[in-house]
Scaffold this active site. Structure first.
Site, PDB file in Angstrom:
ATOM      1  CD  GLU A 138      -3.060   5.756   6.329  1.00 58.87           C
ATOM      2  OE1 GLU A 138      -2.955   5.709   5.095  1.00 58.87           O
ATOM      3  OE2 GLU A 138      -2.203   5.303   7.116  1.00 58.87           O
ATOM      4  CG  HIS A 170      -6.148   2.155   4.678  1.00 61.56           C
ATOM      5  ND1 HIS A 170      -5.716   3.163   5.492  1.00 61.56           N
ATOM      6  CD2 HIS A 170      -5.155   1.226   4.647  1.00 61.56           C
ATOM      7  CE1 HIS A 170      -4.500   2.867   5.935  1.00 61.56           C
ATOM      8  NE2 HIS A 170      -4.130   1.697   5.434  1.00 61.56           N
ATOM      9  CE  LYS A 209      -0.246   3.387   4.542  1.00 66.36           C
ATOM     10  NZ  LYS A 209      -0.227   3.520   5.980  1.00 66.36           N
ATOM     11  CD  GLU A 211      -3.919  -2.140   7.185  1.00 67.43           C
ATOM     12  OE1 GLU A 211      -2.764  -2.327   6.818  1.00 67.43           O
ATOM     13  OE2 GLU A 211      -4.607  -1.174   6.810  1.00 67.43           O
ATOM     14  N   GLY A 222       1.994   2.732  10.701  1.00 63.82           N
ATOM     15  CA  GLY A 222       2.980   3.806  10.544  1.00 63.82           C
ATOM     16  C   GLY A 222       3.632   4.250  11.832  1.00 63.82           C
ATOM     17  CB  SER A 255       4.670  -1.245  12.211  1.00 63.43           C
ATOM     18  OG  SER A 255       4.264   0.110  12.366  1.00 63.43           O
ATOM     19  CG  ASN A 312      -1.743   1.225   1.374  1.00 61.82           C
ATOM     20  OD1 ASN A 312      -1.827   2.023   0.439  1.00 61.82           O
ATOM     21  ND2 ASN A 312      -2.373   1.412   2.523  1.00 61.82           N
TER      22      ASN A 312
HETATM   23  P1  PGA Z   1       2.398   0.593   7.703  1.00 66.02           P
HETATM   24  O1  PGA Z   1       1.003   0.796   6.972  1.00 66.02           O
HETATM   25  O2  PGA Z   1       2.982  -0.708   7.215  1.00 66.02           O
HETATM   26  O3  PGA Z   1       3.227   1.784   7.309  1.00 66.02           O
HETATM   27  O4  PGA Z   1       2.133   0.548   9.174  1.00 66.02           O
HETATM   28  C1  PGA Z   1       0.112  -0.286   6.762  1.00 66.02           C
HETATM   29  C2  PGA Z   1      -1.166   0.185   6.107  1.00 66.02           C
HETATM   30  O5  PGA Z   1      -1.648   1.262   6.453  1.00 66.02           O
HETATM   31  O6  PGA Z   1      -1.719  -0.477   5.223  1.00 66.02           O
END
Ligand code: PGA
Length: 261
Positions: free
Chosen positions: A107, A105, A12, A173, A179, A219, A10
Site C-alpha cells: 500500500e 508494504h 493500517k 504478501e 484485503g 487475507s 498491521n
Molecule cells: P489483509 O492485509 O490481511 O487485510 O489481507 C494484510 C496486509 O496488508 O498486511
C-alpha cells in the site's frame, strides 16, 4: 531449523486510542494465570507484533508493556531528521517505543510510489537505528498472470536488502490477496516462500537464510492459518483485516502457538 513463529497485526489506517487500548488489554488477558493453559500464549512460543498508525504508538506501547507483544511503525523515512513534512524518522519510532518497522508494504508502494531502491534506504535507516525491518514483497495479479512472480520477488528482495547489515524478517504478501478475501493456496505460498529462502541463501548463505522468518500476508484469518502454517517455509503471518478483531487475532495466536516447533 526451528523458527519461532511471528504473528503481526498491521492495523493500517484504523482504530482510535480507546479501541487500541482495549485491544491491548485483551492481549494481556491472554496470558493471565487464571486462563486455561491451552489458551495461554507465551512469548517463546509465538512472537507477537502490533503495527498501529503513528498517533496510536504511545497508547499501544504502554498497553503492551511487559513483553506481551512488540510494537512497530508502519513506515519510516530514510533520513535521520529534517524537512520531510508528514514523515517519521527511525529515531522517533525508537523513542516512541518501537522495536520493529514495516518497509515496502504494497500500500506504500501503491499510494506513495515507493520504489524498490527507496525501500532499501528505509531498511538501512531502520537497521542503523536498531529497529528490525519487516520487509514486505509480493506480486500483483497482473504480474502473476504473466508468470513474473519470482522475478518480481527477486527484484524487490535484492533492492530492499542491498547494503543491509542488521537483522530483518520478510513478509510475502501477494498484492491480489491483500484485503480481498482471496488467499494464496498453501502450495502457492510455499512455492514463493521456498523461492525467497533460496534467494536469501544465495545472498547471505544457507545458515543465515534458514534463520529468517518469512511471514505470509494476504487475507490470513483464523480459518486458514493452520493449513498455511503447516508449510515448511511459512513462519507466521502479517495480518490486516483479521487483526482488527482481538478475538480473531487471539485465535490466530493460539493456532501458531499450538503448532510452533
Ligand atoms: P489483509 O492485509 O490481511 O487485510 O489481507 C494484510 C496486509 O496488508 O498486511
Amino acid at each position: 531449523m526451528a523458527r519461532t513463529p511471528i504473528l503481526a497485526a498491521n492495523w493500517k489506517m484504523n482504530m482510535l486510542r480507546a479501541e487500541a487500548a482495549s485491544f491491548c488489554e485483551q492481549l494481556r488477558g491472554l496470558n493471565e494465570a487464571d486462563r486455561a493453559p491451552a489458551d495461554r500464549v507465551s512469548a517463546d512460543r509465538v512472537e507477537v507484533l502490533v503495527f498501529p498508525s503513528f498517533p496510536l504508538l504511545d497508547t499501544v506501547a504502554a498497553g503492551l508493556a511487559g513483553g506481551v507483544a512488540s510494537v512497530g511503525g508502519q513506515d519510516v523515512h530514510p533520513k535521520a531528521s529534517g524537512a520531510h513534512t508528514g514523515d517519521v524518522s527511525a529515531a522517533q519510532l525508537v523513542d516512541a517505543g518501537c522495536s520493529w518497522v514495516l518497509c515496502g508494504h504494497s500500500e506504500r508502494r501503491r499510494d506513495h510510489g515507493e520504489s524498490d531502491e527507496w525501500i532499501g534506504l528505509k531498511v538501512k535507516a531502520a537497521q542503523e537505528a536498531g529497529l528490525i525491518p519487516l520487509v514486505c514483497v509480493g506480486e500483483t495479479r497482473e504480474e502473476r498472470s504473466q508468470g513474473q512472480t519470482l522475478d518480481v520477488l527477486k527484484r524487490q528482495v535484492t533492492a530492499a536488502l542491498d547494503g543491509s547489515s542488521g537483522s530483518f524478517e520478510l513478509a510475502y504478501e501477494p498484492v491480489w490477496a491483500i484485503g480481498t478475501g482471496e488467499t494464496a493456496t498453501p502450495e502457492m505460498a510455499q512455492e514463493a516462500h521456498a523461492f525467497l529462502r533460496r534467494l536469501l541463501g544465495d545472498m547471505l548463505g544457507a545458515e543465515r537464510a534458514s534463520q529468517v522468518r518469512i511471514l505470509y500476508g494476504g487475507s490470513a484469518k483464523p480459518e486458514n492459518v493452520d493449513e498455511l502454517y503447516a508449510e515448511n517455509d511459512i513462519d507466521g503471518f502479517l495480518v490486516g483485516g483479521a487483526s482488527l478483531d482481538s478475538e480473531k487475532f487471539s485465535a490466530m495466536m493460539r493456532s501458531c502457538a499450538r503448532s510452533a516447533p
